[in-house]
Write a protein that holds these residues in place. Sequence first.
Motif, PDB file in Angstrom:
ATOM      1  N   TYR A 120       2.877  43.662 -42.877  1.00 24.35           N
ATOM      2  CA  TYR A 120       3.302  42.240 -42.856  1.00 24.35           C
ATOM      3  C   TYR A 120       4.863  42.469 -42.405  1.00 24.35           C
ATOM      4  N   GLU A 121       5.681  43.645 -42.606  1.00 25.81           N
ATOM      5  CA  GLU A 121       6.965  43.694 -42.230  1.00 25.81           C
ATOM      6  C   GLU A 121       6.978  43.723 -40.902  1.00 25.81           C
ATOM      7  N   GLN A 122       6.056  44.415 -40.112  1.00 22.49           N
ATOM      8  CA  GLN A 122       6.146  44.708 -38.633  1.00 22.49           C
ATOM      9  C   GLN A 122       5.786  43.327 -37.943  1.00 22.49           C
ATOM     10  N   VAL A 123       5.080  42.645 -38.650  1.00 23.35           N
ATOM     11  CA  VAL A 123       4.774  41.273 -37.890  1.00 23.35           C
ATOM     12  C   VAL A 123       5.882  40.398 -38.287  1.00 23.35           C
ATOM     13  N   ALA A 124       6.663  40.427 -39.461  1.00 22.94           N
ATOM     14  CA  ALA A 124       7.827  39.562 -39.422  1.00 22.94           C
ATOM     15  C   ALA A 124       8.682  40.174 -38.585  1.00 22.94           C
ATOM     16  N   ARG A 125       9.043  41.173 -38.249  1.00 26.41           N
ATOM     17  CA  ARG A 125      10.000  41.823 -37.448  1.00 26.41           C
ATOM     18  C   ARG A 125       9.756  41.311 -36.021  1.00 26.41           C
ATOM     19  N   ARG A 126       8.534  41.345 -35.471  1.00 23.16           N
ATOM     20  CA  ARG A 126       8.122  40.775 -34.115  1.00 23.16           C
ATOM     21  C   ARG A 126       8.239  39.300 -34.127  1.00 23.16           C
ATOM     22  N   THR A 127       7.917  38.521 -35.130  1.00 27.14           N
ATOM     23  CA  THR A 127       8.310  37.138 -35.062  1.00 27.14           C
ATOM     24  C   THR A 127       9.640  36.664 -34.930  1.00 27.14           C
ATOM     25  N   ASP A 128      10.572  37.428 -35.725  1.00 32.88           N
ATOM     26  CA  ASP A 128      11.968  37.102 -35.595  1.00 32.88           C
ATOM     27  C   ASP A 128      12.502  37.397 -34.238  1.00 32.88           C
ATOM     28  N   GLU A 129      12.057  38.636 -33.626  1.00 30.96           N
ATOM     29  CA  GLU A 129      12.542  38.986 -32.193  1.00 30.96           C
ATOM     30  C   GLU A 129      11.950  37.872 -31.375  1.00 30.96           C
ATOM     31  N   LEU A 130      10.859  37.486 -31.524  1.00 34.46           N
ATOM     32  CA  LEU A 130      10.215  36.348 -30.496  1.00 34.46           C
ATOM     33  C   LEU A 130      10.923  35.167 -30.757  1.00 34.46           C
ATOM     34  N   VAL A 131      11.288  34.639 -31.731  1.00 32.37           N
ATOM     35  CA  VAL A 131      12.060  33.495 -31.862  1.00 32.37           C
ATOM     36  C   VAL A 131      13.388  33.672 -31.327  1.00 32.37           C
ATOM     37  N   ALA A 132      14.170  34.634 -31.735  1.00 36.24           N
ATOM     38  CA  ALA A 132      15.396  34.791 -31.134  1.00 36.24           C
ATOM     39  C   ALA A 132      15.586  35.037 -29.561  1.00 36.24           C
ATOM     40  N   THR A 133      14.531  35.272 -28.942  1.00 37.24           N
ATOM     41  CA  THR A 133      14.579  35.473 -27.452  1.00 37.24           C
ATOM     42  C   THR A 133      13.749  34.458 -26.668  1.00 37.24           C
ATOM     43  N   LEU A 134      12.813  33.566 -27.466  1.00 35.57           N
ATOM     44  CA  LEU A 134      12.114  32.473 -26.516  1.00 35.57           C
ATOM     45  C   LEU A 134      13.086  31.555 -26.189  1.00 35.57           C
ATOM     46  N   PRO A 135      13.018  31.269 -24.814  1.00 30.08           N
ATOM     47  CA  PRO A 135      13.891  30.349 -23.996  1.00 30.08           C
ATOM     48  C   PRO A 135      13.940  28.925 -24.682  1.00 30.08           C
ATOM     49  N   ASP A 136      12.798  28.366 -25.154  1.00 27.66           N
ATOM     50  CA  ASP A 136      12.795  27.095 -25.534  1.00 27.66           C
ATOM     51  C   ASP A 136      11.989  26.823 -26.727  1.00 27.66           C
ATOM     52  N   LEU A 137      12.242  26.216 -27.902  1.00 27.12           N
ATOM     53  CA  LEU A 137      11.448  25.990 -28.994  1.00 27.12           C
ATOM     54  C   LEU A 137      10.662  24.730 -28.750  1.00 27.12           C
ATOM     55  N   ASP A 138      10.951  24.024 -27.782  1.00 25.92           N
ATOM     56  CA  ASP A 138      10.141  22.870 -27.281  1.00 25.92           C
ATOM     57  C   ASP A 138       8.768  23.263 -26.424  1.00 25.92           C
ATOM     58  N   ALA A 139       8.520  24.549 -26.008  1.00 23.78           N
ATOM     59  CA  ALA A 139       7.620  24.886 -25.323  1.00 23.78           C
ATOM     60  C   ALA A 139       6.371  24.633 -25.947  1.00 23.78           C
ATOM     61  N   ALA A 140       5.407  24.268 -25.428  1.00 23.62           N
ATOM     62  CA  ALA A 140       4.207  23.752 -26.164  1.00 23.62           C
ATOM     63  C   ALA A 140       2.794  24.161 -25.456  1.00 23.62           C
ATOM     64  N   HIS A 141       1.806  24.103 -26.332  1.00 26.33           N
ATOM     65  CA  HIS A 141       0.374  24.537 -25.960  1.00 26.33           C
ATOM     66  C   HIS A 141      -0.479  23.733 -26.587  1.00 26.33           C
ATOM     67  N   PRO A 142      -1.603  23.279 -26.041  1.00 22.29           N
ATOM     68  CA  PRO A 142      -2.697  22.622 -26.665  1.00 22.29           C
ATOM     69  C   PRO A 142      -3.258  23.549 -27.771  1.00 22.29           C
ATOM     70  N   LEU A 143      -3.551  22.895 -28.831  1.00 17.11           N
ATOM     71  CA  LEU A 143      -4.369  23.514 -29.888  1.00 17.11           C
ATOM     72  C   LEU A 143      -5.736  23.817 -29.484  1.00 17.11           C
ATOM     73  N   PRO A 144      -6.047  24.812 -30.192  1.00 16.39           N
ATOM     74  CA  PRO A 144      -7.608  25.242 -30.179  1.00 16.39           C
ATOM     75  C   PRO A 144      -8.416  24.161 -30.706  1.00 16.39           C
ATOM     76  N   GLU A 145      -9.636  23.999 -29.937  1.00 20.42           N
ATOM     77  CA  GLU A 145     -10.619  22.866 -30.615  1.00 20.42           C
ATOM     78  C   GLU A 145     -11.098  23.268 -32.023  1.00 20.42           C
ATOM     79  N   ALA A 146     -10.931  22.508 -32.979  1.00 20.51           N
ATOM     80  CA  ALA A 146     -11.158  22.721 -34.382  1.00 20.51           C
ATOM     81  C   ALA A 146     -11.291  21.419 -35.034  1.00 20.51           C
ATOM     82  N   PRO A 147     -12.319  21.374 -35.976  1.00 23.14           N
ATOM     83  CA  PRO A 147     -12.277  20.019 -36.497  1.00 23.14           C
ATOM     84  C   PRO A 147     -10.984  19.499 -37.497  1.00 23.14           C
ATOM     85  N   TRP A 148     -10.120  20.445 -37.805  1.00 27.04           N
ATOM     86  CA  TRP A 148      -8.918  20.029 -38.616  1.00 27.04           C
ATOM     87  C   TRP A 148      -7.771  19.846 -37.711  1.00 27.04           C
ATOM     88  N   PHE A 149      -7.776  20.110 -36.490  1.00 32.98           N
ATOM     89  CA  PHE A 149      -6.834  19.727 -35.370  1.00 32.98           C
ATOM     90  C   PHE A 149      -7.223  18.396 -34.789  1.00 32.98           C
TER      91      PHE A 149
END
Length: 169
Positions: free
Chosen positions: A100-129
Amino acid sequence: MTTQDKTITGERADLLQTLARHRGFLRQTVEGLTDEQAARRTTVSELCLGGLIKHVADVEQRWMWFAVGGAEAMWGEPGDWENRFRMLEGETLAGLLDAYEQVARRTDELVATLPDLDAAHPLPEAPWFEPGASWSVRRVLLHVIAETSQHAGHADIIREALDGAKTMG
């Protein structure tokens, strides 16, 4: 907030600090437990504390894959859906927390380096989306925060049923 020599400010800092706080609540809930206690179900559900740690790490990791590569990246690695809320033979609470700590570190690094928080992707097909909906990186982070917070509450109930400890009360 800092992530490996990079100072993060503004919205990114707020999002990461909120996520870190809820991760901390979840980790606090399992402090001092043995592997046997972490694997024990204390309610009628399949949930156990170690399984919740495993699940939240997997969910965070998969949503971060989505944030950079969309739905196909999210499902790129097969998951053990049947056992995602259980501690399996050979798994330890310490090992699950390390993962979990490794995942958290990767997430934090990713959020720090992504150029744009507005970048978006279509959600996967699922009944709850909603069909055809897309989520931005920002929306993904808000979802991960909500998921972590919700499961920290579940963990608190399980811990209280296990030994009477109230970690969030």
